[in-house]
Scaffold this motif. Structure first.
Motif, PDB file in Angstrom:
ATOM      1  N   ASP A 162       0.649  -1.219  -0.166  1.00 50.74           N
ATOM      2  CA  ASP A 162       0.095   0.024  -0.158  1.00 50.74           C
ATOM      3  C   ASP A 162       0.899   1.359  -0.058  1.00 50.74           C
ATOM      4  OD1 ASP A 162      -2.402  -1.250  -0.211  1.00 50.74           O
ATOM      5  OD2 ASP A 162      -2.762  -1.289   1.962  1.00 50.74           O
TER       6      ASP A 162
ATOM      7  N   ASP B 104      -6.838  -3.299  -0.375  1.00 47.09           N
ATOM      8  CA  ASP B 104      -5.687  -2.834   0.121  1.00 47.09           C
ATOM      9  C   ASP B 104      -4.982  -4.181   1.218  1.00 47.09           C
ATOM     10  OD1 ASP B 104      -7.101  -2.952   2.765  1.00 47.09           O
ATOM     11  OD2 ASP B 104      -7.046  -0.780   2.821  1.00 47.09           O
ATOM     12  N   ASN B 105      -4.123  -3.672   1.806  1.00 49.54           N
ATOM     13  CA  ASN B 105      -3.591  -4.751   2.708  1.00 49.54           C
ATOM     14  C   ASN B 105      -4.375  -5.229   3.652  1.00 49.54           C
ATOM     15  OD1 ASN B 105      -0.948  -5.959   3.771  1.00 49.54           O
ATOM     16  ND2 ASN B 105      -1.239  -4.846   5.741  1.00 49.54           N
ATOM     17  N   TYR B 106      -5.308  -4.633   4.051  1.00 43.54           N
ATOM     18  CA  TYR B 106      -6.696  -5.175   5.065  1.00 43.54           C
ATOM     19  C   TYR B 106      -7.478  -5.810   4.400  1.00 43.54           C
ATOM     20  CZ  TYR B 106      -3.909  -1.544   7.672  1.00 43.54           C
ATOM     21  OH  TYR B 106      -2.886  -0.912   8.243  1.00 43.54           O
TER      22      TYR B 106
ATOM     23  N   ARG C  78     -20.159  -6.433  22.918  1.00 47.93           N
ATOM     24  CA  ARG C  78     -19.956  -5.821  21.425  1.00 47.93           C
ATOM     25  C   ARG C  78     -19.485  -7.120  20.466  1.00 47.93           C
ATOM     26  NH1 ARG C  78     -16.236  -1.096  22.336  1.00 47.93           N
ATOM     27  NH2 ARG C  78     -17.356   0.040  24.043  1.00 47.93           N
TER      28      ARG C  78
ATOM     29  N   LYS D  49     -11.825  -3.971  11.610  1.00 41.24           N
ATOM     30  CA  LYS D  49     -10.771  -4.910  12.323  1.00 41.24           C
ATOM     31  C   LYS D  49     -10.511  -6.072  11.254  1.00 41.24           C
ATOM     32  CE  LYS D  49     -10.086  -2.727  16.710  1.00 41.24           C
ATOM     33  NZ  LYS D  49      -9.556  -2.730  17.886  1.00 41.24           N
ATOM     34  N   SER D  50     -10.566  -5.876  10.064  1.00 35.82           N
ATOM     35  CA  SER D  50     -10.324  -6.942   9.129  1.00 35.82           C
ATOM     36  C   SER D  50      -8.921  -7.923   9.420  1.00 35.82           C
ATOM     37  CB  SER D  50     -10.490  -6.823   7.855  1.00 35.82           C
ATOM     38  OG  SER D  50      -9.673  -5.687   7.346  1.00 35.82           O
ATOM     39  N   ASN D  51      -8.702  -9.061   9.006  1.00 35.33           N
ATOM     40  CA  ASN D  51      -7.546  -9.794   9.074  1.00 35.33           C
ATOM     41  C   ASN D  51      -7.776 -10.945   8.312  1.00 35.33           C
ATOM     42  OD1 ASN D  51      -5.228 -11.239   9.344  1.00 35.33           O
ATOM     43  ND2 ASN D  51      -5.013 -10.558  11.330  1.00 35.33           N
TER      44      ASN D  51
ATOM     45  N   GLU E 205      -6.771   4.407  14.795  1.00 31.55           N
ATOM     46  CA  GLU E 205      -7.763   5.056  14.645  1.00 31.55           C
ATOM     47  C   GLU E 205      -8.340   5.820  16.029  1.00 31.55           C
ATOM     48  OE1 GLU E 205     -11.096   5.046  11.101  1.00 31.55           O
ATOM     49  OE2 GLU E 205     -11.933   4.123  13.034  1.00 31.55           O
TER      50      GLU E 205
ATOM     51  N   PHE F 108      -4.026  -5.417  12.981  1.00 31.40           N
ATOM     52  CA  PHE F 108      -4.384  -5.438  14.271  1.00 31.40           C
ATOM     53  C   PHE F 108      -3.822  -6.067  15.215  1.00 31.40           C
ATOM     54  CE2 PHE F 108      -7.647  -4.045  11.130  1.00 31.40           C
ATOM     55  CZ  PHE F 108      -8.028  -2.547  11.501  1.00 31.40           C
TER      56      PHE F 108
ATOM     57  N   LYS G 222     -15.416   7.371   9.598  1.00 32.36           N
ATOM     58  CA  LYS G 222     -14.236   6.374   9.886  1.00 32.36           C
ATOM     59  C   LYS G 222     -14.625   5.188  10.233  1.00 32.36           C
ATOM     60  CE  LYS G 222     -13.650   8.171  14.415  1.00 32.36           C
ATOM     61  NZ  LYS G 222     -13.064   9.244  15.430  1.00 32.36           N
ATOM     62  N   TYR G 223     -13.725   4.188  10.392  1.00 32.30           N
ATOM     63  CA  TYR G 223     -14.156   2.799  10.494  1.00 32.30           C
ATOM     64  C   TYR G 223     -14.937   2.468  12.014  1.00 32.30           C
ATOM     65  CZ  TYR G 223     -10.952   2.287   6.724  1.00 32.30           C
ATOM     66  OH  TYR G 223     -10.017   2.387   5.592  1.00 32.30           O
ATOM     67  N   SER G 224     -14.297   3.153  12.977  1.00 30.11           N
ATOM     68  CA  SER G 224     -14.773   2.992  14.283  1.00 30.11           C
ATOM     69  C   SER G 224     -16.094   3.387  14.396  1.00 30.11           C
ATOM     70  CB  SER G 224     -13.842   3.180  15.373  1.00 30.11           C
ATOM     71  OG  SER G 224     -13.355   4.383  15.530  1.00 30.11           O
ATOM     72  N   ASP G 225     -16.625   4.276  13.585  1.00 24.92           N
ATOM     73  CA  ASP G 225     -18.074   4.836  13.747  1.00 24.92           C
ATOM     74  C   ASP G 225     -19.047   3.841  13.886  1.00 24.92           C
ATOM     75  OD1 ASP G 225     -17.019   7.339  14.070  1.00 24.92           O
ATOM     76  OD2 ASP G 225     -17.710   8.158  12.048  1.00 24.92           O
TER      77      ASP G 225
END
Lengths: 277, 277, 277
Positions: free
Chosen positions: B14, C176-178, C228, C250-252, B72, B43, C214-217
Motif C-alpha cells: 500500500d 488494500d493490505n487489510y 459488542r 478490524k479485518s484480517n 484510529e 491489528f 471512519k471505521y470505528s464509527d
C-alpha cells in the motif's frame, strides 16, 4: 561516508533488520544503509549468492555488503570478510561468496577473529555490524581477522559441457518475482560453446529455438493489438544479468501464471542446450 | 538530527508507508527514517509489542518510534506519546506499550490532544508525523498532550508460576520468519524460578529436556557431515532476545517445514516448563 | 538535494530494487531514495496508478518519482517523463499517469529519447535512473526527450452516471493490505451527483445505507466492550484518500476475514450507488 547494504533471510516482518540498522546508526550516524533484500528464502545460499552477485556492482566502489544468511558461528561455519572488485563483503563462509569469487579473484579474504570478545546468538547484529563499521571508518581487514586463501564452494553454479561440445547441461538457480526461471548458463559462456551453431533449449518437456534480446521481442507489432495472444506465452531471453532465462511474457503467478508454475520448473532442475551443426 | 522509525501493519504494497515518509521529509528534510516493519499482522497488538520491544534499544538514545497499529482515534482508543529509556514512542493507547513499560518504567506519558485542530482518517500521517517532528525538533511532550499515569495493558505477556513453584505456564507470543515459536518465558525469569533444578518443556505433545545456547549446538560435529541428520530436528533455545523459543534446525516453511507448521503451534498456545528436584 | 521515490513491481526478494538504489547513489551520493512500494502486482497498471496517485503529494515539491511497471521499451511502450503539480514522474507511457493527469493537468510531458545511446533490458536501471539524476541535478526535461501532448489512458478509472442521474456505476480499483475494497467513486463526485438525496450502495449481493466517516464509527461505545460484536462487520467509508471503500471492521484475511474474501469482491467488480428521492 560509505554505504552499507543488507542482504538477509530475516523476512519483512521480524525486528532483526530494524535492530541491525539501529546498531549501525548508533555507531555511525552518517552512514547510508541500503536494503538489497530481506526476503531470501531461509538458509537458501544459492539464492543469496545470485542476488548479491547481481546487485553489488551497481553500488559505488568502497561499499560494504553485509550478508546475513546461515550466519551462526560454529566449528564448520566461520565468519569471513572479503575485499573484491573494490567492494567489501561480510558473511559466513558457507558458499555465498563462491559465485562472485569464481568470476573475479578476491583481493583479500580474512577469517574474522574478534569473537573471543563477543559471545552472540545474533552474529549479524553483534559481529557483522562491528566489522562493517570498522571498514567504513577506514580500518583494514587484518585488524579484525587472519588472512585465508580459500573459501567454501557451492555446487551447481557452473554448467557442464559434454565431451564433444554439442551440449550444455545447466541448472535452474533462481525463480524471480515474476516466476521467471533463471539458469546458470551465462551469455558469454553460451556464445563461446555455441561457435555460431544453431540450438534447441530443453527444460522438462518444453523446447525453445530462439533466445530473444528482450521479452517483448516475442510480439509481432504488425498484428493489431486486439488480435494478439502473446500474454502468457513462453520464451527464452538472456536476462538483465545475462543469464539464460525461461520466461512467460507478462507473467503473473496470480493470473495468467508464470514460467515456474506453468512449466513446473524449480531450483536445481536441469536446463539443456543442444547445438546443431 | 534524530532518527524516526516506523512499525506498522500497513503491509509492503500500500501507499501508506510511502506517504508517511513523504510527510516526514516535507517537515524535516534532514531526519533519518528507518523502517522497522510494515508487515505486522493487521491489528495484531501483541506482535507489534514484541517487535518494537526487541528493535528499539539498538537505536541511539533520542530516537522517535512511530507505531501505526490500530491507531484510529475513538472514545476508547486515544493517542499517546511515551518517553522511556531515553526513547520516544508515539502510538495508540491500545496495549502496544505495555510490554516495554512492564520492564522499564516510563519517564513520561502524555495523551495527545492536538486533535481538535486535526480531523483525520489517517492518524499516522496526520497526527503521529506531526508529533514525531515536534519531538525531533526538540519540543517537549507537554506541548502536544496532557500527562497521564496509566496505559492500557495487554494480556498474556507474563507467564504464570504455580503455587509450589514447580511449573511455569507460558504462552506463544510470536512466530518468526523461520516459523520458530517464541514464548513469553524470558531467560532471567526461567533461571529465577528454576533455582538449578532439572526441567522438561512441553508444547502440545512435544517434549524437550535441553535448552541450547544456539541453534547449531544440536549438531554433533564429530559425525561426518554427510551422515548427519540434523536439519529439520526440533530444539529449544533462548533466542537472541532471551525468550524461550521452540525451533527447527535450519527450518524453512516451504521445504523441511518449521516449528510452527510441523508441531502445530500458534500464538496463544500454552508452553509449560516442569521443574524436577 | 532532491528526493527520488521508487514504485515498482520488482517484489521484495529480487536484486532489482537494490541495484537501482546503488546506481542512483553512484551518480548522486547525497540524494534521498524512498521506497513507496515494490509489491505492485506484476504488470498491474491500475494498481500502480492508484498507489502513486495517493503517495506522491505527501512528498515535497520537486520530488522525482520513478515508476517501474511494464517498462520494457518497444514500439507501443515508450518512456515518458512528466512534470505535474511540481513533481516529476518517470515511467512507461502505458496508462500509469492517466489517473493523476485526469485530475491535474500536466505542465509538461516528454517522450524520452536518450535510448539511441542506451541498449537495455533493464530500463529502470539504465534509463530511468539517468533521467531521474538529470532532473535531480536541475536539468530540464527537454534535454532528455521531445515534448508530447497526450498520454495513453487506462479504462475504468472514471465511474459512470446513468441518464437520469439516479445511479452511479463504479468499479473496484484496488484491494488494500487489510483486504478492504476500494472503488473509483470519489467523495467529491459522489456528493455532486447525490445533491442531498438518500442512497443505497450495492456490491454483488451486499447492500449498505450508511457511509461512515471512519471505521470505528460502526461501534456503539455505549454498549459495554465485552458485549459488542463489531469485529468482522461490513461497512462503507470514504477512505483516507477520499474513495468510497467497502471494509470489514478490524479485518484480517488470516483470522476474521476481509471485505475482499468475505464478500467475494475483486478488482473490476461493479459497485453501484442508487439515489432515492
Amino acid at each position: 561516508m560509505a554505504i552499507i547494504t543488507l542482504t538477509t533471510d530475516f523476512g519483512e516482518k521480524d525486528y532483526f533488520a530494524g535492530a541491525v540498522k539501529g546498531a549501525i546508526y548508533s555507531e555511525l550516524p552518517e552512514v547510508k544503509i541500503v536494503d538489497i533484500s530481506h526476503s531470501i528464502s531461509p538458509f537458501n545460499i544459492p539464492e543469496a549468492a545470485y542476488i548479491i552477485r547481481n546487485a553489488y556492482s551497481s553500488f559505488p566502489k568502497g561499499t560494504i555488503h553485509i550478508i546475513g544468511i546461515d550466519s551462526e558461528l560454529n566449528p564448520e561455519n566461520k565468519h569471513i570478510a572479503v575485499k573484491l572488485d573494490d567492494h567489501y563483503f561480510i558473511c559466513a563462509n558457507n558458499g555465498i561468496m563462491s559465485m562472485i569469487c569464481q568470476e573475479i579473484a578476491p583481493e583479500k579474504i580474512v577469517e574474522i577473529n574478534i569473537h573471543d570478545k563477543i559471545e552472540s546468538s545474533f552474529p549479524v547484529l553483534d559481529v557483522f555490524v562491528k566489522v562493517a563499521c570498522h571498514v567504513a571508518r577506514g580500518g583494514t581487514l587484518e585488524v579484525i581477522g587472519k588472512v585465508i586463501n580459500h573459501i567454501k564452494p557451492i555446487i551447481n553454479i557452473i554448467p557442464q559441457v559434454n565431451y564433444d561440445n554439442t551440449q550444455i547441461i545447466g541448472n535452474v538457480i533462481y525463480i524471480d518475482n515474476y516466476g521467471n526461471v533463471v539458469s546458470n548458463i551465462k551469455q558469454k559462456f553460451f556464445t563461446e560453446v555455441q561457435k555460431g551453431r544453431g540450438y534447441t533449449i530443453h527444460a522438462r518437456n518444453h523446447k525453445f529455438n530462439i533466445i530473444y534480446k528482450k521479452y517483448s521481442d516475442i510480439v509481432n507489432f504488425e498484428i493489431p493489438e486486439e488480435r494478439r495472444q502473446d500474454e502468457g506465452r513462453g520464451l527464452v531471453v538472456f536476462n538483465a544479468s545475462r543469464y539464460l532465462e525461461i520466461a512467460i511474457f507478462k507473467s503473473n503467478g496470480n493470473t495468467v501464471g508464470s514460467a515456474s508454475t506453468l512449466m513446473g520448473l524449480k531450483p536445481m532442475d536441469t536446463v539443456t542446450v543442444n547445438f546443431i551443426d
